[in-house]
Motif scaffolding. Structure first.
Motif, mmCIF file in Angstrom:
data_model
loop_
_atom_site.group_PDB
_atom_site.id
_atom_site.type_symbol
_atom_site.label_atom_id
_atom_site.label_comp_id
_atom_site.label_asym_id
_atom_site.label_seq_id
_atom_site.Cartn_x
_atom_site.Cartn_y
_atom_site.Cartn_z
ATOM 1 N N LEU A 176 48.052 88.173 33.602
ATOM 2 C CA LEU A 176 47.015 88.462 34.659
ATOM 3 C C LEU A 176 47.919 88.630 36.373
ATOM 4 O O LEU A 176 48.773 88.528 36.570
ATOM 5 C CB LEU A 176 46.294 87.476 34.542
ATOM 6 N N GLU A 234 41.075 81.662 31.543
ATOM 7 C CA GLU A 234 39.280 82.621 32.383
ATOM 8 C C GLU A 234 38.728 81.656 31.278
ATOM 9 O O GLU A 234 37.274 80.485 32.354
ATOM 10 C CB GLU A 234 39.175 83.619 31.400
ATOM 11 N N GLY A 282 42.104 81.104 39.377
ATOM 12 C CA GLY A 282 40.894 82.316 39.236
ATOM 13 C C GLY A 282 40.589 83.605 39.344
ATOM 14 O O GLY A 282 42.420 84.239 40.174
ATOM 15 N N HIS A 283 40.274 84.383 39.072
ATOM 16 C CA HIS A 283 39.918 85.713 39.960
ATOM 17 C C HIS A 283 39.461 86.719 41.066
ATOM 18 O O HIS A 283 39.106 85.405 41.501
ATOM 19 C CB HIS A 283 39.039 87.152 38.959
ATOM 20 N N ARG A 284 40.926 86.576 41.912
ATOM 21 C CA ARG A 284 40.522 86.464 43.500
ATOM 22 C C ARG A 284 41.029 88.223 43.530
ATOM 23 O O ARG A 284 42.169 88.784 43.412
ATOM 24 C CB ARG A 284 41.549 86.017 43.726
ATOM 25 N N ALA A 311 42.916 93.235 33.686
ATOM 26 C CA ALA A 311 42.458 92.373 34.824
ATOM 27 C C ALA A 311 41.636 93.576 35.917
ATOM 28 O O ALA A 311 40.765 93.552 36.599
ATOM 29 C CB ALA A 311 43.311 91.555 35.710
ATOM 30 N N TYR A 362 48.382 87.270 41.854
ATOM 31 C CA TYR A 362 47.959 86.553 43.135
ATOM 32 C C TYR A 362 46.355 85.925 42.495
ATOM 33 O O TYR A 362 45.663 85.199 43.317
ATOM 34 C CB TYR A 362 46.787 87.223 43.913
ATOM 35 N N ASN A 363 46.626 85.206 41.032
ATOM 36 C CA ASN A 363 45.473 84.965 41.022
ATOM 37 C C ASN A 363 46.152 83.574 39.900
ATOM 38 O O ASN A 363 45.263 82.244 39.901
ATOM 39 C CB ASN A 363 45.032 85.095 39.241
ATOM 40 N N TYR A 388 45.585 77.880 38.369
ATOM 41 C CA TYR A 388 45.259 79.731 38.491
ATOM 42 C C TYR A 388 44.059 79.108 39.052
ATOM 43 O O TYR A 388 42.909 78.716 38.581
ATOM 44 C CB TYR A 388 45.187 79.443 36.704
ATOM 45 N N CYS A 444 42.145 90.817 45.048
ATOM 46 C CA CYS A 444 43.695 91.503 46.135
ATOM 47 C C CYS A 444 43.790 92.151 47.186
ATOM 48 O O CYS A 444 42.578 93.320 46.949
ATOM 49 C CB CYS A 444 45.047 91.715 45.630
#
Length: 1293
Positions: free
Chosen positions: A471, A397, A498-500, A582, A474-475, A496, A502
């Motif tokens: 994590l 992150e 980042g946060h996506r 997460a 899908y990130n 990586y 889903c």
């Protein structure tokens, strides 16, 4: 000798000197000019040394199965190799700027008109380095070689950072030139940059021009008249103001011999041999006067965790560790058009942001270094004191945040690349005494640098980081495999992204499935809480919540799996869900997933989801409201007019109301249970919804929580509501834990040493037990034996393991059926369970616990871990240099308060006399110590409210083992040697038993083969600013006959009076004992009933002493103390532990040969020790019922003691005749030489023991032949006893 007075070790360096040793003179002697970034320029000569082959060597180690051993070997090779190079550069006046990876950069700062002379000096230094250290042959077959580059000209120095942390950079064209020269050089070559070639005295060098590359390859120097390099060397010293030449410290020729704590470095300059003392005098920076302003300036350039250890006063050797860390390498490549000043501001801005983001995640910006078109920032997560459970997630992150910031905010940035790896590394000091750096070394360090080149413009990570981050998948995006230089198997790589969010909700599952073969252990109390909530919900129609709280691995998930099974068995509808960290960042995620599970749309195909949901809503939710759930469940109901007029808040309230209505209708038909694992990761909106649902709908909620997590306000409100019950999960009882271990290993019984191994590491934690058992199986260190095979008496000692298991009481009941094969397991003979490394998962848990302590507490715990599970505070203080008793007790009190340590036998009263005092072994040292301690109080009257105890033990699982594994091998061995030396004089019987060896007169019998010389220390020291850089020069000595036994006179007189009358029968002897005990005054007499403390001596002295000797490789000493431990165990009626110690001793001797004349032990032992070993084996076999083997071993022991026992009846007749005339013959023999008296005592006592054992063995048989053998053994025993002095006869009787 262990307890002898320490040699006058030098004190620790002042803080200023320790800080200066970590930094170059460029920083130590600089004058601050202003705010950062601070830019200054100077003329100088740069020397770059690149160690080639090091990455390939690390790759070889990374492919090995013994990773921990190889990491230690790798760090040892590099540290010693680079230290010699550093010392040589310092001898020539160079300033070591940094040691980055396998590259060393040194600088000679001079005026412009002095450059040509200094280039000559540096060239000579380079040639000598190549000559002496150019090739280093390793045992692994990978040679280390050097590539050296030189450049000269204008050097720019930049200080970036803020008031808390600053970094030194050297930039400019000539810095790029030295890097280019290094790359152009081949192994064992020296290359000069073109500018350096133009500035030097060219006629002095033999070179090869590299015209295409505009560089020059240096071959050699031409020493021609009138040039004299000796004069040139002295001339150059005048150009170097910080070179240490005063006070006779530069010796030419050698004027005096150094003190024991200094080492000489020899350097040739022309025809003169220069000698340098290594105790810090190579740099004047280490001898500066105390200056608080300078100290504060230097502290800004050193990492915080290292500063804490320096402030705490830890020796340099105590700082280095082996641990798993996460490394982040940030590479910024700038456009070539960027101006230098503007470039400095960009680096300053990047450094401030990176350090801020990294520190928030628990990492540190270790260093910044430049390359041709940009700079790199090396960040490390998990350094000592910084370990966090989720460091991989923090690293990813933080990296993505840095990646976004650099692209969006740093102008002139051409490319941003970030790579992340996780793995074991060496974290510690590398370099020489006068100049060293704190760095990380390991295969993952090389990998993180190669990934930058292989995957530019991305945030890439290795597979280990991907898996340990936990994590969502899908990130990440899998990257194509690429070849990397000198790395044979880099593994899978991921980007990586980042946060996506889903476009799917979570799926129903629990972390653990219920074990169908075995029932849940020790969870009756927890299950009762669920059953009570279940009854109240069904009878009172009110919602109930049960929240189970427990640490990692305590069995929360297994408990939920059991509740899931029980609830479904009773016909309840169960909705299970496991959350991840997460998930806490997604609003309403938990309820969204739970309702998707409720509607059963989480498993149906996407195209069928809307139709299925429509059927579920029919009759409950109005059709115009169906479109409310479009975003929540990823469906596309038509937007109704009614919903279109609602605002967001009204829509959310309506969705909740619909859920309440649906659930209320469902519970009327079937009881409903929510199972939520890891509920601490639930979002605040879901907590609020569940709180309202609990008060309005009769539903049962069962959740698990981790106590260390910080819960949001809505969660706290939920826990305080009346329907919620918080149930802490208790630890497993010892019997239950051992039963679980048997299930995991597939056996019905485990040996005592394995029980101790598991109980000390698990402390009732089922996860730890499961992982440890699986680790033991994977390492193939267990042997399995069929319990149901017909018992046949063993004829060999090597096959007695299963019999020993059967002879011990087994508290673990079989869990298998009658027709199933039953097995027991034993530990392989050559395995030392105390040195079996923890599995990686458990080591990470232990290191996390350790890093939560303060630096002082960490240092104490690490030293205590070397001693063992239990330890005495005097020995602990012995390992903590510079610690006073007051400081030690204060830190111990803090650790006891937080339950890291605990006092042994806290509720019991201490004995009147100390346990660890060798009352019967009196040496010159003990006399001096007693006299000195009489003048000063032994125990400080501190204000600490500590229990009156001296022995502590670890109270936290895995902490001792994890802390022990952090030590590098060299320091680990040195500390174990210190422990062995300290304990050696305490290895005797307690004062109540009048002292002495457990094997009578053991030390006197071995003096002919062991050195009797006593040594007060077994190590010599190098002054490194600490007192424990050790070079072992003497081996651990066995107890010497000079440690004579001083029996008290009153005791001797009492014994003589007691034995004055001969006792014909055992009954007469026992009657006499009782009469004397009744007549003796307890206060004045010596035959009192004081409690015996030999069991404590065995536990705290002998058993640890054998372990210390085994770790340091002193097998001869280990064998000696294993015999003592076995004899002590037999005295204490612990036959299994005696067998355990003898089995270890047997493994030291090696496998016996089938032919006696080929017999050769791996350990050199004398004939007496071999006889004692056989005698103890015979006694153990006798206690185990192995009669034939016991006879065989007792006969062998007698034969080794030069006293044969016959095999046939004819031999019995002849031997009986000889024994009957023995007394008259012995009267004519001369008395023994006094010097040989005690050796003979030892042999005679072993003979008596063997004959007594043979008498008992043959007395068990009722045949006439056996009676003859028994009578002969008794006669021989009687004759041997007559040879002994009176006090020895008393002991035997």
């Amino acid at each position: 000798m262990a307890t002898a007075k320490r040699l006058a070790a030098p004190p620790l360096w002042p803080v200023e000197a320790r800080l200066a040793a970590l930094l170059p003179d460029l920083l130590v002697f600089r004058k601050p000019r202003g705010s950062e970034p601070e830019l200054a320029t100077a003329q100088g000569v740069l020397l770059g040394v690149h160690v080639t082959g090091f990455t390939a060597l690390m790759d070889r180690f990374s492919l090995s199965c013994k990773l921990e051993h190889d990491m230690d070997r790798l760090a040892h090779i590099f540290s010693y190799y680079i230290s010699d190079i550093v010392e040589h550069v310092l001898c020539f006046g160079g300033d070591i700027l940094n040691i980055t990876g396998n590259v060393l950069l040194a600088l000679w700062t001079v005026e412009q008109n002095q450059l040509s002379d200094i280039i000559t000096l540096v060239a000579k230094c380079s040639l000598e380095i190549q000559e002496k250290f150019g090739i280093y042959h390793t045992r692994e077959g990978q040679d280390l070689q050097l590539k050296i580059g030189l450049s000269a000209g204008r050097i720019s120095q930049v200080i970036v950072g803020d008031e808390q942390r600053q970094y030194l950079l050297v930039i400019g064209r000539d810095v790029d030139d030295v890097q280019l020269a290094q790359r152009l050089a081949q192994a064992n070559e020296i290359v000069l940059s073109w500018n350096c070639w133009k500035l030097c005295e060219q006629y002095m060098f033999e070179v090869e021009i590299m015209r295409e590359d505009e560089a020059v390859k240096l071959r050699d120097m031409r020493i021609i008249d009138p040039f004299d390099f000796d004069e040139h060397f002295y001339k150059c010293l005048d150009y170097l103001p910080h070179y240490r030449t005063s006070a006779g410290k530069l010796l030419c020729p050698l004027l005096y011999y150094p003190c024991p704590f200094q080492r000489l470095i020899f350097c040739t300059a022309g025809d003169i041999l220069f000698a340098f003392l290594l105790s810090g005098i190579l740099r004047t920076a280490l001898e500066l006067d105390p200056d608080s302003a300078l100290e504060q300036t230097l502290r800004k350039h050193i990492m915080k965790n290292l500063l804490k250890k320096i402030d705490e006063g830890q020796p340099t050797e105590y700082i280095s560790e082996f641990r798993t860390v996460t490394m982040v390498l940030v590479s910024l490549e700038f456009h070539k058009t960027a101006w230098m000043l503007h470039l400095c501001h960009l680096i300053q801005e990047a450094a401030l942001y990176i350090s801020t983001v990294i520190e928030k995640g628990g990492g540190q910006l270790s260093r910044i270094f430049m390359f041709e078109t940009g700079c790199m920032f090396l960040c490390v997560f998990g350094l000592p004191g910084d370990k966090k459970p989720d460091e991989c997630a923090h690293a990813l992150e933080s990296s993505f945040s840095i990646f976004s910031f650099c692209w969006e905010n740093l102008a002139e940035t051409k490319l941003v690349s970030i790579s992340i790896t996780n793995g074991p590394v060496f974290c510690g000091m590398v370099g020489a005494v006068s100049r060293h750096e704190y760095t990380v070394i390991g295969p993952k360090v090389s990998l993180v640098a190669r990934m930058i080149t292989a995957y530019p413009g991305l945030v890439s990570c290795d597979e280990v980081t991907y898996l340990r981050s936990m994590l969502p998948a899908y990130n990440f995006k899998k990257l194509p495999e690429k070849m990397m230089k000198n790395i044979s198997n880099p593994g899978k790589m991921y980007e990586y992204i980042g946060h996506r969010r889903c476009i799917m909700f979570g799926r129903r599952h629990l972390a653990t499935e219920r074990n169908k073969n075995h029932s849940l252990l020790d969870r009756e109390k927890e299950l009762e809480a669920f059953q009570m909530a279940q009854k109240e919900c069904l009878h009172q129609k009110k919602g109930q919540a049960v929240l189970y709280e427990g640490g990692k691995g305590c069995g929360k998930s297994q408990l939920l799996a059991e509740i899931n099974f029980l609830a479904q068995k009773e016909g309840h509808r169960v909705l299970p869900l496991k959350l991840k960290k997460a998930d806490s960042k997604q609003c309403f995620y938990a309820i969204q997933t739970l309702m998707a599970i409720f509607f059963e749309i989480d498993t149906c195909p996407a195209h069928y989801r809307q139709e299925h949901l429509h059927k579920q809503f029919s009759g409950i939710v109005e059709e115009p409201l169906h479109c409310l759930f479009n975003d929540l469940f990823f469906v596309k109901f038509p937007l109704s007019f009614k919903v279109s007029r609602m605002d967001d808040l009204a829509r959310q309230q309506k969705i909740k109301a619909c859920f309440f209505e649906v659930l209320e209708k469902a519970v009327r038909e079937t009881p409903l249970i929510f199972l939520i694992d890891e509920a601490q990761y639930m979002d605040a909106a879901s907590w609020e919804f569940l709180g309202t649902l609990l008060s309005s709908v009769p539903i049962i909620m069962v959740m698990t929580l981790t106590p260390t997590s910080t819960l949001c306000g809505q969660a706290q409100h939920f826990l305080q509501s009346p329907p919620a019950v918080l149930v802490p999960i208790s630890k497993l009882a010892a019997t239950s834990l051992l039963r679980m271990a048997c299930w995991e290993l597939g056996v019905v019984s485990i040996p005592q040493e394995l029980q101790i191994y598991l109980l000390r590491r698990c402390f009732g934690n089922p996860l730890y037990c499961e992982v440890l058992c699986q680790d033991l199986l994977s390492k193939n260190i267990l042997c399995f034996h069929d319990l149901q095979k017909e018992e046949v008496e063993n004829s060999k000692w090597e096959t007695l393991s299963a019999s020993a298991m059967k002879s011990t009481a087994c508290s673990i009941s079989p869990a298998s059926s009658d027709d199933q094969e039953l097995y027991v397991c034993t530990i392989k003979d050559d395995v030392n369970l105390d040195t079996v490394l923890l599995p990686l998962l458990l080591k990470e848990i232990a290191v996390n616990q350790l890093d939560q302590l303060s630096p002082e507490e960490q240092s104490l715990v690490k030293c205590a871990a070397v001693i063992g599970h239990s330890f005495h505070i005097d020995l602990l203080q012995h390992l903590l240099p510079g610690w006073s008793k007051t400081k030690l007790l204060e830190v111990l009190k803090d650790l006891v308060d937080i339950h890291v340590l605990r006092w042994c036998n806290k509720g019991q009263e201490l004995p009147a006399e100390p346990i660890l005092v060798p009352s019967s072994v009196e040496t010159e040292h003990t006399k001096e110590k007693t006299k000195s301690e009489a003048d000063s109080p032994l125990r400080l009257q501190e204000e600490l409210s500590l229990p009156q105890m001296e022995v502590l033990e670890f109270g936290v699982p895995l902490l001792r083992e994890g802390a022990w594994e952090l030590w590098p091998k060299a320091q680990q061995t040195a500390l174990h040697l210190e422990c062995a030396c300290f304990l050696r004089d305490l290895a005797c019987r307690c004062g109540s038993c009048h002292g002495g060896d457990f094997v009578p007169f053991h030390r006197f019998a071995i003096c002919s083969t062991k050195s009797s010389g006593r040594t007060s220390r077994f190590c010599s020291y190098r002054d490194t600013g600490s007192i424990l850089t050790q070079v072992i020069t003497d081996r651990l000595q066995l107890p010497s006959p000079q440690d004579t036994f001083q029996f008290q006179t009153e005791s001797s007189r009492s014994q003589e009076a007691f034995t004055g009358e001969y006792c014909r029968t055992e009954e007469e002897f026992l009657d006499k004992v009782n009469r004397k005990l009744a007549q003796t005054n307890p206060k004045k007499g010596m035959l009192t009933t004081k409690p015996c403390h030999c069991r404590e001596v065995l536990k705290l002295v002998l058993s640890p002493l054998t372990q210390h000797c085994l770790v340091i490789g002193e097998t001869t000493c280990a064998f000696y103390y294993l015999l003592e431990s076995a004899a002590a165990s037999l005295d204490l009626s612990d036959n299994y532990m005696a067998f355990f110690y003898l089995r270890k001793a047997s493994s030291l001797l090696g496998q016996p040969s089938a032919f006696s004349f080929f017999k050769k032990h791996k350990v050199k032992i004398c004939q007496f020790e071999e006889a004692t070993f056989c005698r103890l084996q015979s006694e153990v076999c006798f206690n185990m019922g192995q009669i034939t083997l016991a006879k065989k071993l007792a006969r062998r022991a007698l034969r080794l003691l030069k006293r044969s026992f016959p095999w046939t009846w004819l031999g019995v007749i002849f031997q009986t005749f000889l024994e009957k005339c023995w007394y008259s013959c012995s009267l004519s023999q001369p008395r023994n030489n006094p010097s040989e008296k005690k050796k003979k005592l030892a042999v005679l006592q072993q003979q008596v023991h063997c004959l007594s054992l043979l008498r008992q063995l043959y007395s068990l048989e009722a045949t006439a032949s056996s009676r003859r053998f028994a009578c002969l053994a008794a006669l021989m025993q009687k004759n041997s006893v007559k040879e002994l002095p009176g006090e020895a006869q008393l002991e035997l009787r």
